[in-house]
Scaffold this motif. Sequence first.
Motif, mmCIF file in Angstrom:
data_model
loop_
_atom_site.group_PDB
_atom_site.id
_atom_site.type_symbol
_atom_site.label_atom_id
_atom_site.label_comp_id
_atom_site.label_asym_id
_atom_site.label_seq_id
_atom_site.Cartn_x
_atom_site.Cartn_y
_atom_site.Cartn_z
ATOM 1 N N ASP A 443 0.838 -1.209 0.000
ATOM 2 C CA ASP A 443 0.000 0.000 0.000
ATOM 3 C C ASP A 443 0.871 1.256 0.000
ATOM 4 O O ASP A 443 1.885 1.320 0.711
ATOM 5 C CB ASP A 443 -0.903 0.014 1.257
ATOM 6 N N PHE A 445 3.046 2.593 -1.740
ATOM 7 C CA PHE A 445 4.502 2.375 -1.836
ATOM 8 C C PHE A 445 5.222 3.579 -2.424
ATOM 9 O O PHE A 445 6.402 3.826 -2.146
ATOM 10 C CB PHE A 445 4.781 1.114 -2.669
ATOM 11 N N LYS A 446 4.506 4.318 -3.212
ATOM 12 C CA LYS A 446 5.097 5.517 -3.816
ATOM 13 C C LYS A 446 5.629 6.417 -2.710
ATOM 14 O O LYS A 446 6.720 6.995 -2.811
ATOM 15 C CB LYS A 446 4.028 6.242 -4.648
ATOM 16 N N ASN A 449 9.079 5.325 -1.336
ATOM 17 C CA ASN A 449 10.165 5.801 -2.213
ATOM 18 C C ASN A 449 10.401 7.288 -2.009
ATOM 19 O O ASN A 449 11.554 7.733 -1.900
ATOM 20 C CB ASN A 449 9.815 5.559 -3.685
ATOM 21 N N HIS A 454 14.808 5.539 -3.057
ATOM 22 C CA HIS A 454 14.556 4.354 -3.901
ATOM 23 C C HIS A 454 15.239 3.091 -3.381
ATOM 24 O O HIS A 454 14.692 1.978 -3.445
ATOM 25 C CB HIS A 454 15.019 4.661 -5.341
ATOM 26 N N GLY A 457 13.369 1.728 -0.659
ATOM 27 C CA GLY A 457 12.194 1.117 -1.279
ATOM 28 C C GLY A 457 12.521 -0.305 -1.736
ATOM 29 O O GLY A 457 11.744 -1.252 -1.542
ATOM 30 N N ILE A 461 10.911 -3.889 -0.570
ATOM 31 C CA ILE A 461 10.334 -4.908 -1.482
ATOM 32 C C ILE A 461 10.917 -6.285 -1.162
ATOM 33 O O ILE A 461 10.199 -7.283 -1.081
ATOM 34 C CB ILE A 461 10.599 -4.502 -2.951
ATOM 35 N N GLU A 484 5.687 -3.336 -7.113
ATOM 36 C CA GLU A 484 5.522 -3.678 -5.706
ATOM 37 C C GLU A 484 4.348 -4.620 -5.542
ATOM 38 O O GLU A 484 3.670 -4.665 -4.539
ATOM 39 C CB GLU A 484 5.351 -2.432 -4.828
ATOM 40 N N ARG A 562 -7.525 -0.380 1.947
ATOM 41 C CA ARG A 562 -6.192 -1.014 1.971
ATOM 42 C C ARG A 562 -5.963 -1.797 3.276
ATOM 43 O O ARG A 562 -6.813 -1.796 4.144
ATOM 44 C CB ARG A 562 -5.100 0.025 1.757
HETATM 45 N N1 GTP Z 1 11.890 1.468 -4.767
HETATM 46 C C1 GTP Z 1 11.141 0.876 -5.707
HETATM 47 N N2 GTP Z 1 9.987 1.376 -6.048
HETATM 48 C C2 GTP Z 1 9.181 0.821 -6.952
HETATM 49 C C3 GTP Z 1 9.625 -0.378 -7.607
HETATM 50 N N3 GTP Z 1 8.636 -0.756 -8.475
HETATM 51 C C4 GTP Z 1 7.626 0.161 -8.372
HETATM 52 N N4 GTP Z 1 7.950 1.146 -7.450
HETATM 53 C C5 GTP Z 1 7.190 2.230 -7.097
HETATM 54 O O1 GTP Z 1 5.963 1.834 -6.509
HETATM 55 C C6 GTP Z 1 5.011 2.885 -6.659
HETATM 56 C C7 GTP Z 1 3.689 2.403 -7.004
HETATM 57 O O2 GTP Z 1 2.847 3.464 -6.898
HETATM 58 P P1 GTP Z 1 1.371 3.382 -7.307
HETATM 59 O O3 GTP Z 1 1.123 2.425 -8.403
HETATM 60 O O4 GTP Z 1 0.876 4.744 -7.630
HETATM 61 O O5 GTP Z 1 0.620 2.874 -6.028
HETATM 62 P P2 GTP Z 1 0.840 3.186 -4.496
HETATM 63 O O6 GTP Z 1 1.665 4.344 -4.336
HETATM 64 O O7 GTP Z 1 1.421 1.906 -3.937
HETATM 65 O O8 GTP Z 1 -0.590 3.329 -4.105
HETATM 66 P P3 GTP Z 1 -1.634 2.218 -3.982
HETATM 67 O O9 GTP Z 1 -1.211 1.015 -4.669
HETATM 68 O O10 GTP Z 1 -2.854 2.820 -4.601
HETATM 69 O O11 GTP Z 1 -1.781 2.016 -2.531
HETATM 70 C C8 GTP Z 1 5.602 3.808 -7.758
HETATM 71 O O12 GTP Z 1 6.000 5.048 -7.171
HETATM 72 C C9 GTP Z 1 6.809 3.062 -8.278
HETATM 73 O O13 GTP Z 1 7.834 3.928 -8.666
HETATM 74 C C10 GTP Z 1 10.856 -0.892 -7.243
HETATM 75 O O14 GTP Z 1 11.317 -1.907 -7.745
HETATM 76 N N5 GTP Z 1 11.561 -0.247 -6.287
#
Ligand code: GTP
Length: 568
Positions: A443, A445-446, A449, A454, A457, A461, A484, A562
């Motif tokens: 939840d 995850f943005k 980061n 990162h 982050g 993961i 994520e 969530r």
């Molecule tokens: N550090 C890191 N970040 C990642 C990776 N893959 C995806 N992200 C980040 O995960 C975030 C996913 O954000 P969103 O899809 O908007 O969803 P959220 O922020 O988790 O919000 P919800 O899913 O709606 O709760 C993005 O900011 C991606 O950049 C990764 O391998 N490493």
Amino acid sequence: MPPTMPTRDHQLEIVLRHLWRGLLLIAMLIAAPSWAAQERKVLVLYSLGSDSASAWQGLVQKGLTAELARRDLTSALGIFEERFDAVRVGDQQALASMEPYLRAKYAGIKFDAIITESYVAGRFLSDRPELFPGAQRHYVNYDRMGWAPTDGKGYLVQADFGRTIGIVPRVAPKVRKVVVIGDGTERMQESLAAVRKAADQYRRELAFEYWDNLSYAEMYSQAAQLRPGSAIFLLPTYHDRTGERRRPVDIARKLAATTQVPIFTNWAAVVVPGVAGGYVVSAERIGRAIADILMQRQPDIGGIPGYLFDHGAIQRFHLQNIPPTAQILNRPQSIFRQYLWQILAGGALIVVEGILISALVVSLRSRRQTLCALHDERNQLEERVLQRTLELSAANTKLEQLATTDPLTGIGNRRRMTEQINKELERSRRFRHPLSLLMVDIDHFKNVNDLHGHEAGDRAIVAVSRALASGMRSIDMASRFGGEEFVLLMPETDIDVASSAAERLRADVAALRIAGDKGDEITLTISIGVAASYPDAASPDSASSLLSRADKALYQAKHAGRDRVVSC
Ligand SMILES: Nc1nc2c(ncn2[C@@H]2O[C@H](COP(=O)(O)OP(=O)(O)OP(=O)(O)O)[C@@H](O)[C@H]2O)c(=O)[nH]1
């Protein structure tokens, strides 16, 4: 007297003598073929018969034909032969019809020369000077010392009884008595007289006894009684006292089988196995002399008598001092000489076989070496291929693993999970088990980061993936499906059990404390959508339909606030 050096005249004489011999030889070589070319006509008259009953005649004939063959004159048409057969039919009977026979038979032939073989034939010709006028007459004579023809050339073979008797004490020194066997015929008495004369010079060392008036039976019986210390000297006799006729060679054979003492003789034809031999007149050499006369060459009359001995008799009577020039008859051949050709042929075969076998061995060895080299090469090749295959297989496995593994967390990626879902759906249908699928998303995850960076982050993961993987059974499978987002697959699990497991996992992740970069701690929550596939459902699931249903449940969990589990 000390030896003197040859004078100059003497040397010249020697040179001239050699020159003369050389010229004579050349002349003779030229003469032989020209004789044949001119085809002189020569009649040879024998006193003796020509059949196998006459051993002497057989040997004369052997010498003549051998000499003619040596001169390549065997097939010369100009040689004629006639025989009186005097021994078998008697001198008078043999002579009686010969003249008209010869006149009638050879009326149309003019002979260049007539050669008589011995006394009977010689006397016949000599007594008829008008027979075959113009033909040269040659008289070979070895049995009548007192007779010499006047109308032609005589060749007298000197019977040397001194030597024939003298050889006895030389080769058999223990002999003290010599019994001379002959007969009462005029011709034999002539010979016996010569023997008596020759024996005179040996009377001190040898006693002589003359058996010339015995029957054959008496002769054999007396010969059987002779004891060692005696010897027999057998003249070529054809008659006994009773007038019975036998060949000298047969008498010699019988005597040799009867007596225990050595038998000496003066006739080559009598030297049969068992008869010692002696200084004998050689019938074979007489034949060669006749051949020489026939070819108008000077015959070697002096060389006709010679020493001849039987090998078996030498051994039996321990004869010694055999003259080195003596001819030895019936000498047993050594095994080597006897089988010389067989040995040579065998040897050659062995050599050839040896060469073939060696060649075969060399070829086999080289073949074996080639095969070994090929075998080694093949083994090395197979080993290399195996090595390469293993390397390739390892590389493929690695590639496969790389292609289906998430590099950050080390768990399977989306591709591997999709394959696994398909396999487990298949298994679920076959074994009639439920299959549950959990779609997990971190939840907000943005914000992680954004707040912690990162790298933090990434650590978060990884921590979530480990928590999920360690919170499941060994037959379950976890994968990172996207950034994520994770998908968990639980075989043989219905929706209720899966929901409970999801709840537990959600709590596990919520309990995580992940270290931030600034000494702070990161906490996380996850939302999970659970979907299950049942083999007996009305519409069987595919991977995408199952994923799609779990995704919908996840969406609902997100929408509902969530940090929760929603099943459908
Ligand atoms: N550090 C890191 N970040 C990642 C990776 N893959 C995806 N992200 C980040 O995960 C975030 C996913 O954000 P969103 O899809 O908007 O969803 P959220 O922020 O988790 O919000 P919800 O899913 O709606 O709760 C993005 O900011 C991606 O950049 C990764 O391998 N490493």
